[in-house]
Design a protein around this motif. Structure first.
Motif, short mmCIF file in Angstrom:
data_model
loop_
_atom_site.label_atom_id
_atom_site.label_comp_id
_atom_site.label_asym_id
_atom_site.label_seq_id
_atom_site.Cartn_x
_atom_site.Cartn_y
_atom_site.Cartn_z
N GLY A 42 4.22 -12.78 -5.31
CA GLY A 42 3.96 -12.93 -3.86
C GLY A 42 2.55 -13.10 -3.43
N PHE A 43 1.62 -12.22 -3.95
CA PHE A 43 0.29 -12.65 -4.09
C PHE A 43 -0.29 -14.01 -4.62
CE2 PHE A 43 0.43 -7.75 -3.34
CZ PHE A 43 -0.02 -7.67 -2.06
N GLY A 44 0.46 -14.02 -5.79
CA GLY A 44 0.02 -15.22 -6.39
C GLY A 44 0.30 -16.57 -5.76
N LEU A 45 1.45 -16.36 -5.10
CA LEU A 45 1.88 -17.81 -4.29
C LEU A 45 0.62 -17.79 -3.09
CD1 LEU A 45 3.84 -20.01 -3.87
CD2 LEU A 45 5.41 -18.63 -2.35
N PHE B 205 -7.44 -4.07 -6.04
CA PHE B 205 -6.92 -4.11 -4.85
C PHE B 205 -8.01 -4.40 -3.80
CE2 PHE B 205 -5.69 -2.19 -0.99
CZ PHE B 205 -4.34 -3.08 -0.58
N PHE B 206 -8.86 -3.45 -3.70
CA PHE B 206 -10.14 -3.24 -2.69
C PHE B 206 -10.95 -4.58 -3.00
CE2 PHE B 206 -8.30 1.02 -2.52
CZ PHE B 206 -8.10 1.16 -1.28
N LEU B 207 -11.23 -4.94 -3.92
CA LEU B 207 -12.33 -6.01 -4.35
C LEU B 207 -11.59 -7.24 -3.69
CD1 LEU B 207 -13.42 -5.49 -7.85
CD2 LEU B 207 -14.91 -5.66 -5.64
N ALA B 208 -10.17 -7.59 -3.84
CA ALA B 208 -9.48 -8.77 -3.53
C ALA B 208 -9.52 -8.55 -2.09
CB ALA B 208 -8.32 -8.60 -4.03
N LEU B 209 -9.28 -7.51 -1.21
CA LEU B 209 -9.27 -7.59 0.20
C LEU B 209 -10.70 -7.94 0.71
CD1 LEU B 209 -7.56 -4.39 1.47
CD2 LEU B 209 -6.57 -6.56 1.19
N ALA B 210 -11.53 -7.55 0.09
CA ALA B 210 -13.17 -7.79 0.49
C ALA B 210 -13.67 -9.44 0.17
CB ALA B 210 -14.08 -6.86 -0.38
N PHE B 211 -13.12 -9.92 -0.91
CA PHE B 211 -13.13 -11.44 -1.21
C PHE B 211 -12.49 -12.06 0.32
CE2 PHE B 211 -14.00 -11.15 -5.86
CZ PHE B 211 -15.02 -11.89 -5.71
N ILE B 212 -11.42 -11.83 0.64
CA ILE B 212 -10.68 -12.41 1.75
C ILE B 212 -11.43 -11.96 2.95
CG2 ILE B 212 -8.29 -12.64 3.16
CD1 ILE B 212 -6.91 -11.35 0.40
N VAL B 213 -12.07 -10.85 3.21
CA VAL B 213 -12.77 -10.69 4.27
C VAL B 213 -14.00 -11.65 4.32
CG1 VAL B 213 -14.45 -9.13 5.48
CG2 VAL B 213 -12.26 -8.42 4.46
N VAL B 214 -14.68 -11.85 3.41
CA VAL B 214 -15.98 -12.89 3.47
C VAL B 214 -15.39 -14.11 3.56
CG1 VAL B 214 -17.79 -13.40 2.10
CG2 VAL B 214 -17.24 -10.99 2.03
N GLY B 215 -14.46 -14.28 2.81
CA GLY B 215 -13.70 -15.95 2.62
C GLY B 215 -13.36 -16.18 4.07
N ASN B 216 -12.63 -15.43 4.58
CA ASN B 216 -11.80 -15.82 6.14
C ASN B 216 -13.28 -15.89 6.85
OD1 ASN B 216 -9.69 -15.87 7.86
ND2 ASN B 216 -10.67 -14.56 8.61
N GLY B 217 -14.40 -15.20 6.82
CA GLY B 217 -15.50 -15.33 7.70
C GLY B 217 -16.23 -16.56 7.71
N MET C 203 0.73 -1.35 -0.11
CA MET C 203 0.08 0.00 0.00
C MET C 203 0.83 1.14 -0.05
SD MET C 203 -3.43 -0.41 1.99
CE MET C 203 -3.05 -1.65 3.52
N VAL C 204 1.83 1.23 0.86
CA VAL C 204 2.75 2.41 0.88
C VAL C 204 3.64 2.69 -0.25
CG1 VAL C 204 4.71 3.47 2.45
CG2 VAL C 204 2.84 2.47 3.48
N GLN C 205 4.15 1.68 -0.71
CA GLN C 205 4.89 1.77 -1.80
C GLN C 205 4.16 1.84 -3.25
OE1 GLN C 205 8.03 -1.13 -1.39
NE2 GLN C 205 8.55 -0.52 0.54
N GLU C 206 3.09 1.33 -3.52
CA GLU C 206 2.15 1.06 -4.64
C GLU C 206 1.11 1.69 -4.78
OE1 GLU C 206 5.26 -0.44 -6.96
OE2 GLU C 206 3.04 -0.08 -7.52
N ILE C 207 0.16 1.41 -4.04
CA ILE C 207 -1.32 1.68 -4.18
C ILE C 207 -1.44 3.39 -3.65
CG2 ILE C 207 -3.76 1.61 -2.78
CD1 ILE C 207 -3.05 -0.93 -4.55
N VAL D 114 -6.99 -12.26 -7.10
CA VAL D 114 -7.30 -10.87 -7.84
C VAL D 114 -6.24 -9.97 -7.38
CG1 VAL D 114 -9.15 -8.94 -7.54
CG2 VAL D 114 -9.86 -11.37 -7.90
N LEU D 115 -5.71 -10.15 -6.17
CA LEU D 115 -4.62 -9.25 -5.38
C LEU D 115 -3.41 -9.11 -6.57
CD1 LEU D 115 -4.04 -9.51 -2.13
CD2 LEU D 115 -4.19 -7.35 -3.18
N ALA D 116 -3.39 -10.43 -7.43
CA ALA D 116 -2.13 -10.48 -8.32
C ALA D 116 -2.26 -9.61 -9.64
CB ALA D 116 -2.05 -11.96 -8.73
N ILE D 117 -3.69 -8.89 -9.72
CA ILE D 117 -3.86 -8.25 -10.84
C ILE D 117 -3.31 -6.66 -10.27
CG2 ILE D 117 -5.81 -7.01 -12.11
CD1 ILE D 117 -7.51 -9.44 -11.53
N GLU D 118 -2.63 -6.20 -11.17
CA GLU D 118 -2.17 -4.50 -10.77
C GLU D 118 -3.17 -3.73 -11.37
OE1 GLU D 118 1.94 -3.34 -11.88
OE2 GLU D 118 1.93 -5.64 -12.49
#
Ligand code: GLN
Length: 510
Positions: free
Chosen positions: A181-184, A114-126, A45-49, A105-109
């Protein structure tokens, strides 16, 4: 040793139900994806987003905190839906697939991705996290003495994932680019699902983890069976959560009607009020003995929130500190995220043996003392970071040893609190609300991220220079760590002072 309670037809391995080892590897890989991604998140986030804005640290702090809060709060809902409708197996599959999508999705630049990916992880982790943990418990019959050691083995799996992932994902991100990294991390999640699926195919779990009622599972609402409707609703929640995560004013660069507040912060304040009122009501209705124990369960959860609030700074401010002010030769800043899990793997068994040894001598400290010491250790760990400035070179870089020792100390604190607290919650809560109290226990991690957000914003460096660091940031960090140390030490001492009183409230629970 196989306990006599276990049924003979159940497949066993190393004295535990065979299913444990499938869940162990499934969770190991899920945590691999979770922590591999977390190791990269703040720096990405600091270096890219947010690289184009000078308040990049503050924006990162807010998004990181909102993500962390939601990723743990969603487990309360995922646990409930599993109990009532889906059952653990379907919930774990649904959660795992959503998380894997998030990582890919995070692996897409792209910033929207980026925000959609975080949201997928939020719901998935739930859906994934609470259910895989309850599944472990379900492998053992009530009163089975192997259950505690089963959970210790499972906690090891979590931390093996948490140890290896930052090393590999951090290396890939540095050598080839963030997205590898995100892909892995995504591949890790898929591997976890394959383990889980193979366990089901081999009928390792028997009839465990199936939906509580076939009728409810198949029941149609507006013509769609619930088993299909829930995944659809889950996916529909993703853009909404992504919007919430992306809606902080400094990201947009404009004014917000909420001022400095975030939507997530506001939601959590409202939930907090509701939870306090609800708990107050439960306390009033309880019998006097129940009330004392429940009050302690609430206090323990509160102390745990404080501890995670300091501990979870590792993925935000401490990673930034490592990248800007720690002399790293052995590993890069993302990879330092592996240290906590490394120490947990090394120390988990010795510390549980220590409790067993002290128990034999009747010296095992009771829970409030362990919590007091845990908070003091957290304070000590930040104190170590705060004095690192004295050994800085002319570029403001401090020796790696400080960070290494800091993680060693806070990991001991974690082992004094987290596994102990988890089992005490079940002992202290009346049976009828034990599931609800587990939900509150998970919420403690969610609230901890609000503390993380608050602290990280205070320590945010405003600069247009992407490589900001050196003496400029050293003082900000070390002063901040000093203050955190004071608060954590103060809280720990207070807990110790009140421990004799709390001990009485806990009655026969150790
Ligand atoms: N490290 C543990 C896990 O990943 C606990 C994290 C937490 O609850 N904040 O499961």
């Amino acid at each position: 040793m196989v306990d006599s309670i276990s049924t003979s037809e159940e497949k066993q391995m190393f004295g535990h139900p065979k299913g444990l080892f499938y869940l162990f590897f499934a969770e190991l890989w899920e945590r691999f994806s979770f922590y591999g991604m977390r190791a990269l998140l703040t720096l990405y986030m600091v270096q890219e987003i947010f690289k184009a804005i000078s308040e990049r640290d503050a924006a990162t702090a807010v998004v990181y905190a909102s993500y962390g809060s939601l990723v743990y709060a969603s487990t309360v809902i995922g646990g409930r839906i599993s109990d009532k409708i889906l059952g653990m197996r379907s919930s774990i599959f649904l959660g795992g697939i959503l998380m894997a999508i998030g990582h890919f999705v995070l692996a897409i630049e792209n910033n929207t991705a980026f925000f959609l990916a975080l949201a997928f992880i939020v719901v998935g982790n739930g859906f994934f996290k609470p259910n895989i943990s309850t599944f472990v418990g379900a492998l053992y019959k009530e009163g089975d003495v192997r259950k505690d050691s089963g959970f210790t083995i499972f906690y090891m799996g979590i931390n093996i994932g948490g140890f290896v992932a930052p090393l590999l994902c951090g290396w890939l991100a540095a050598e080839y680019g963030w997205h590898y990294g995100f892909g892995l991390a995504g591949i890790g999640m898929l591997t976890g699902l394959i383990f889980f699926w193979s366990g089901i195919k081999k009928n390792i779990f028997g009839d465990k983890g199936l939906p509580p009622s076939k009728e409810v599972f198949e029941k149609k609402i507006a013509g769609v069976p619930q088993k299909t409707l829930i995944p659809i609703i889950a996916v529909l929640c993703v853009p909404l959560i992504a919007y919430i995560l992306a809606s902080y004013k400094s990201i947009a660069g404009g004014e917000s009607f909420l001022g400095d507040e975030t939507i997530v912060g506001l939601i959590f304040k409202l939930i907090g009020v509701a939870v306090v009122l609800y708990l107050g009501n439960i306390l009033m209705k309880a019998t006097s003995d129940e009330r004392k124990k429940l009050f302690m369960a609430i206090l323990i959860t509160f102390f745990m929130t404080l501890f995670w609030g300091f501990h979870e700074l590792s993925g935000s401010v401490i990673t930034l500190f490592a990248s800007r002010n720690v002399d790293l030769t052995l590993m890069n800043a993302s990879q330092t995220n592996a240290l906590n899990s490394m120490f947990i793997i090394i120390l988990a068994i010795p510390i549980s043996l220590l409790w067993a040894y002290l128990s034999k001598k009747n010296l095992n400290p009771r829970t409030p003392y362990k919590f007091g010491f845990g908070l003091i250790l957290a304070g000590l760990s930040f104190y170590i970071l705060s004095i690192s400035g004295a050994s800085a070179d002319e570029k403001g870089m401090v020796p790696f040893a400080y960070l290494f020792i800091m993680y060693f100390v806070i990991s001991i604190g974690e082992l004094f609190m987290s596994p102990v607290g988890l089992s005490k919650i079940t002992d202290l809560s009346p049976k009828r609300i034990v599931a609800f109290m587990m939900g509150i226990w998970f919420l403690s991690s969610a609230y901890a991220f609000q503390i993380v957000g608050f602290i990280s914003k205070q320590l945010a460096v405003e600069s247009t220079d992407a490589n900001v660091g050196g003496l400029q940031t050293l003082a900000i960090y070390t002063d901040g760590f000093g203050l955190i140390a004071q608060y954590a030490l103060g809280a720990g001492v207070l807990v110790l002072l009140f421990s004799p009183l709390m001990k009485k409230l806990m009655g026969n629970v150790h």
